[in-house]
Design a protein around this motif. Structure first.
Motif, PDB file in Angstrom:
ATOM      1  N   UNK A   1       0.813  -1.217   0.000  1.00 28.78           N
ATOM      2  CA  UNK A   1       0.000   0.000   0.000  1.00 28.78           C
ATOM      3  C   UNK A   1       0.848   1.270   0.000  1.00 28.78           C
ATOM      4  N   UNK A   2       2.180   1.123   0.171  1.00 26.32           N
ATOM      5  CA  UNK A   2       3.027   2.325   0.092  1.00 26.32           C
ATOM      6  C   UNK A   2       2.839   2.978  -1.280  1.00 26.32           C
ATOM      7  N   UNK A   3       2.797   2.148  -2.309  1.00 28.62           N
ATOM      8  CA  UNK A   3       2.593   2.694  -3.658  1.00 28.62           C
ATOM      9  C   UNK A   3       1.107   2.883  -3.955  1.00 28.62           C
ATOM     10  N   UNK A   4       0.304   1.829  -3.682  1.00 31.44           N
ATOM     11  CA  UNK A   4      -1.078   1.848  -4.182  1.00 31.44           C
ATOM     12  C   UNK A   4      -1.983   2.813  -3.420  1.00 31.44           C
TER      13      UNK A   4
ATOM     14  N   UNK B   1      10.892   6.583   4.424  1.00 27.68           N
ATOM     15  CA  UNK B   1      10.183   6.869   5.684  1.00 27.68           C
ATOM     16  C   UNK B   1       9.013   5.909   5.878  1.00 27.68           C
ATOM     17  N   UNK B   2       8.260   5.729   4.800  1.00 30.65           N
ATOM     18  CA  UNK B   2       7.033   4.948   4.881  1.00 30.65           C
ATOM     19  C   UNK B   2       7.319   3.467   5.157  1.00 30.65           C
TER      20      UNK B   2
ATOM     21  N   UNK C   1       9.870   2.275   6.750  1.00 32.48           N
ATOM     22  CA  UNK C   1      10.294   2.182   8.148  1.00 32.48           C
ATOM     23  C   UNK C   1       9.082   2.240   9.080  1.00 32.48           C
ATOM     24  N   UNK C   2       8.203   3.224   8.854  1.00 28.18           N
ATOM     25  CA  UNK C   2       7.050   3.400   9.754  1.00 28.18           C
ATOM     26  C   UNK C   2       6.094   2.219   9.667  1.00 28.18           C
ATOM     27  N   UNK C   3       5.826   1.779   8.435  1.00 24.88           N
ATOM     28  CA  UNK C   3       4.878   0.693   8.242  1.00 24.88           C
ATOM     29  C   UNK C   3       5.394  -0.603   8.867  1.00 24.88           C
ATOM     30  N   UNK C   4       6.656  -0.944   8.612  1.00 24.29           N
ATOM     31  CA  UNK C   4       7.217  -2.195   9.125  1.00 24.29           C
ATOM     32  C   UNK C   4       7.314  -2.162  10.647  1.00 24.29           C
ATOM     33  N   UNK C   5       7.746  -1.020  11.186  1.00 25.92           N
ATOM     34  CA  UNK C   5       7.834  -0.877  12.645  1.00 25.92           C
ATOM     35  C   UNK C   5       6.478  -1.023  13.299  1.00 25.92           C
ATOM     36  N   UNK C   6       5.488  -0.325  12.724  1.00 29.20           N
ATOM     37  CA  UNK C   6       4.138  -0.336  13.307  1.00 29.20           C
ATOM     38  C   UNK C   6       3.549  -1.738  13.300  1.00 29.20           C
ATOM     39  N   UNK C   7       3.690  -2.429  12.199  1.00 26.84           N
ATOM     40  CA  UNK C   7       3.109  -3.776  12.088  1.00 26.84           C
ATOM     41  C   UNK C   7       3.800  -4.733  13.065  1.00 26.84           C
ATOM     42  N   UNK C   8       5.121  -4.677  13.116  1.00 19.97           N
ATOM     43  CA  UNK C   8       5.855  -5.580  14.017  1.00 19.97           C
ATOM     44  C   UNK C   8       5.446  -5.324  15.465  1.00 19.97           C
ATOM     45  N   UNK C   9       5.338  -4.062  15.829  1.00 20.16           N
ATOM     46  CA  UNK C   9       4.951  -3.723  17.215  1.00 20.16           C
ATOM     47  C   UNK C   9       3.564  -4.241  17.544  1.00 20.16           C
ATOM     48  N   UNK C  10       2.652  -4.108  16.597  1.00 22.39           N
ATOM     49  CA  UNK C  10       1.274  -4.554  16.824  1.00 22.39           C
ATOM     50  C   UNK C  10       1.216  -6.047  17.141  1.00 22.39           C
ATOM     51  N   UNK C  11       2.176  -6.805  16.643  1.00 25.74           N
ATOM     52  CA  UNK C  11       2.218  -8.255  16.897  1.00 25.74           C
ATOM     53  C   UNK C  11       3.146  -8.609  18.058  1.00 25.74           C
ATOM     54  N   UNK C  12       3.722  -7.584  18.682  1.00 22.06           N
ATOM     55  CA  UNK C  12       4.621  -7.846  19.815  1.00 22.06           C
ATOM     56  C   UNK C  12       6.052  -8.130  19.397  1.00 22.06           C
ATOM     57  N   UNK C  13       6.374  -7.956  18.134  1.00 21.87           N
ATOM     58  CA  UNK C  13       7.749  -8.166  17.682  1.00 21.87           C
ATOM     59  C   UNK C  13       8.449  -6.844  17.425  1.00 21.87           C
ATOM     60  N   UNK C  14       9.567  -6.917  16.764  1.00 19.00           N
ATOM     61  CA  UNK C  14      10.289  -5.690  16.440  1.00 19.00           C
ATOM     62  C   UNK C  14      11.050  -5.891  15.130  1.00 19.00           C
ATOM     63  N   UNK C  15      11.524  -4.787  14.567  1.00 17.14           N
ATOM     64  CA  UNK C  15      12.332  -4.908  13.345  1.00 17.14           C
ATOM     65  C   UNK C  15      13.597  -4.063  13.427  1.00 17.14           C
ATOM     66  N   UNK C  16      14.587  -4.462  12.645  1.00 20.05           N
ATOM     67  CA  UNK C  16      15.731  -3.603  12.329  1.00 20.05           C
ATOM     68  C   UNK C  16      15.687  -3.398  10.832  1.00 20.05           C
ATOM     69  N   UNK C  17      15.808  -2.144  10.406  1.00 22.81           N
ATOM     70  CA  UNK C  17      15.762  -1.860   8.970  1.00 22.81           C
ATOM     71  C   UNK C  17      17.132  -1.396   8.495  1.00 22.81           C
ATOM     72  N   UNK C  18      17.641  -2.081   7.491  1.00 24.45           N
ATOM     73  CA  UNK C  18      18.872  -1.596   6.835  1.00 24.45           C
ATOM     74  C   UNK C  18      18.437  -1.055   5.476  1.00 24.45           C
ATOM     75  N   UNK C  19      18.634   0.227   5.281  1.00 18.43           N
ATOM     76  CA  UNK C  19      18.163   0.858   4.039  1.00 18.43           C
ATOM     77  C   UNK C  19      19.343   1.519   3.353  1.00 18.43           C
ATOM     78  N   UNK C  20      19.642   1.059   2.143  1.00 19.68           N
ATOM     79  CA  UNK C  20      20.828   1.536   1.448  1.00 19.68           C
ATOM     80  C   UNK C  20      20.453   2.289   0.183  1.00 19.68           C
TER      81      UNK C  20
END
Ligand SMILES: [Zn+2]
Ligand SMILES: [Zn+2]
Length: 388
Positions: A221-224, A272-273, A275-294
């Motif tokens: 949905x970032x694009x769509x 930005x999107x 990072x925010x989307x992946x972080x938010x979803x992981x948190x909602x499930x009780x997990x977490x993420x690390x994002x490497x963006x190059x």
């Protein structure tokens, strides 16, 4: 102005060089033999200012015009091949299994050498020409490194031009995008952390596979849903890794992919999107993420004044109607973008006829394009730096 006839006289010789390079491909940063070949040819044309070893295997050579003082313009060719097994069935096919000139850089190098030979003899221009032979375009880094090593300042380059062969455009024709030409490229890795455990007891685990699946759906949905449909952005997930057994939920999952954007703002937005989307979803499930963006290549943008000059130079050699000046941009990328960030300039496509597409094992640069390519470079120099 120099006419096509003069460049046809160079065709046989330049074709020989091109086929030699084609038979002896070298991939990113391995272009030692290619660079030696280029430097030897340049010296044989009577060019005495040749610097080798820039960005590992890159070369810049200067030809002074005889028309008096003036600026220095840079003409760039890339030299590297691809890690592809060739299947073109040409007599001059790659002699190195698993490596081939599948993007026409053999042709780009040979055409710039042809232009160098002509310009070194005629010198019918003001100022100077800097011939830029660049390594590692396919790796997306050689052009950047040449700029970082200071070629623009060191050689006093004020404008810079690039050219690429284009299957699908007829031989003897050119095309150029006014403004935006090619997309930026970024790569991302999302490391999802959950809590592993027995697959029979999902209530005791935090399942990183389910989180990863939700993140992938979220990225769609970032694009769509978040981007203006009239703007161009691609977010593609290309790798997914998680788990090994049938009866255990893993601790981690990894999602990787690429982002292509046709504007710097959209590129920032996507980063930005994601990072925010992946972080938010992981948190909602009780997990977490690390994002490497190059961030890799920037958007390739042609500058207006230099684009007009490029169109003018191409039309001098093939006529008005054989140059399309309104090509649409594509989501491919070019590390020439770094040079266009450093200096104003333009990037033009030269017709390769109805050949296989670039990066296809059956692709081969079309030698019929050679006189047009040389003619473009020479007319560009003579047009932009008219002799007194
Ligand atoms: Zn390529
Ligand atoms: Zn290429």
């Amino acid at each position: 102005m120099s006419s096509i006839k003069a460049f046809r006289e160079l065709q046989n010789e330049v074709t020989e060089w091109r086929r030699y390079l084609h038979g002896n491909p070298e991939i990113a940063y391995e272009e030692y033999n290619t660079a030696r070949f280029v430097a030897e040819k340049l010296a044989s044309f009577g060019i005495n200012h040749i610097e080798t070893g820039i960005a590992e295997t890159g070369i810049v050579a200067l030809i002074q015009g005889e028309g008096g003082d003036g600026p220095t313009i840079g003409l760039r060719a890339d030299m590297d091949a691809l890690p592809i097994l060739e299947n073109s069935n040409k007599p001059w096919s790659s002699t190195i299994p698993g490596k081939m000139h599948g993007c026409g850089h053999d042709g780009h190098t040979a055409m710039l050498l042809g232009a160098a030979k002509y310009l070194a003899k005629t010198r019918n221009f003001k100022g100077a020409v800097a011939l830029i032979f660049q390594p590692a375009e396919e790796a997306g880094i050689g052009g950047h490194r040449m700029v970082q090593e200071g070629i623009m300042d060191r050689f006093g380059i004020s404008k810079v031009y690039g050219m690429h062969c284009a299957p699908g455009i007829e031989i003897g024709k050119f095309g150029i995008c006014p403004g935006l030409a090619l997309a930026s490229v970024d790569e991302f890795d999302i490391f999802v952390k959950g809590r592993g455990g027995h697959a029979a007891y999902p209530q005791r685990v935090i399942d990183p596979i389910v989180i990863a699946a939700q993140i992938i759906v979220g990225l769609q949905s970032v694009v769509s849903r978040n981007t203006d449909p009239l703007e161009s952005l691609v977010v593609s997930v290309t790798q997914l890794r998680a788990g090994e057994g049938y009866n255990s939920i893993p601790e981690h999952a990894q999602i990787s992919g690429t982002v292509r954007a046709l504007s710097p703002n959209l590129r920032d937005f996507a980063q930005r999107q994601i990072s925010e989307s992946a972080n938010g979803i992981a948190r909602a499930f009780g997990g977490s993420i690390d994002l490497k963006y190059q961030r890799l290549e920037p958007v390739t943008v042609n500058h207006p004044e230099e684009t007009s000059l490029a169109i003018k130079a191409a039309r001098k050699i093939v006529g008005h109607d054989a140059v399309t000046d309104q090509l649409k941009p594509t989501m491919g990328a070019e590390d020439f973008a770094y040079m266009l960030e450093a200096r104003p300039g333009a990037y033009i496509y030269i017709g390769n006829g109805p050949t296989a597409d670039v990066h296809n094992p059956a692709f081969d640069f079309n030698d019929e394009a050679i006189p047009y390519g040389i003619g473009y470079w020479v007319n560009l120099v003579e047009t932009s730096m008219l002799a007194v």
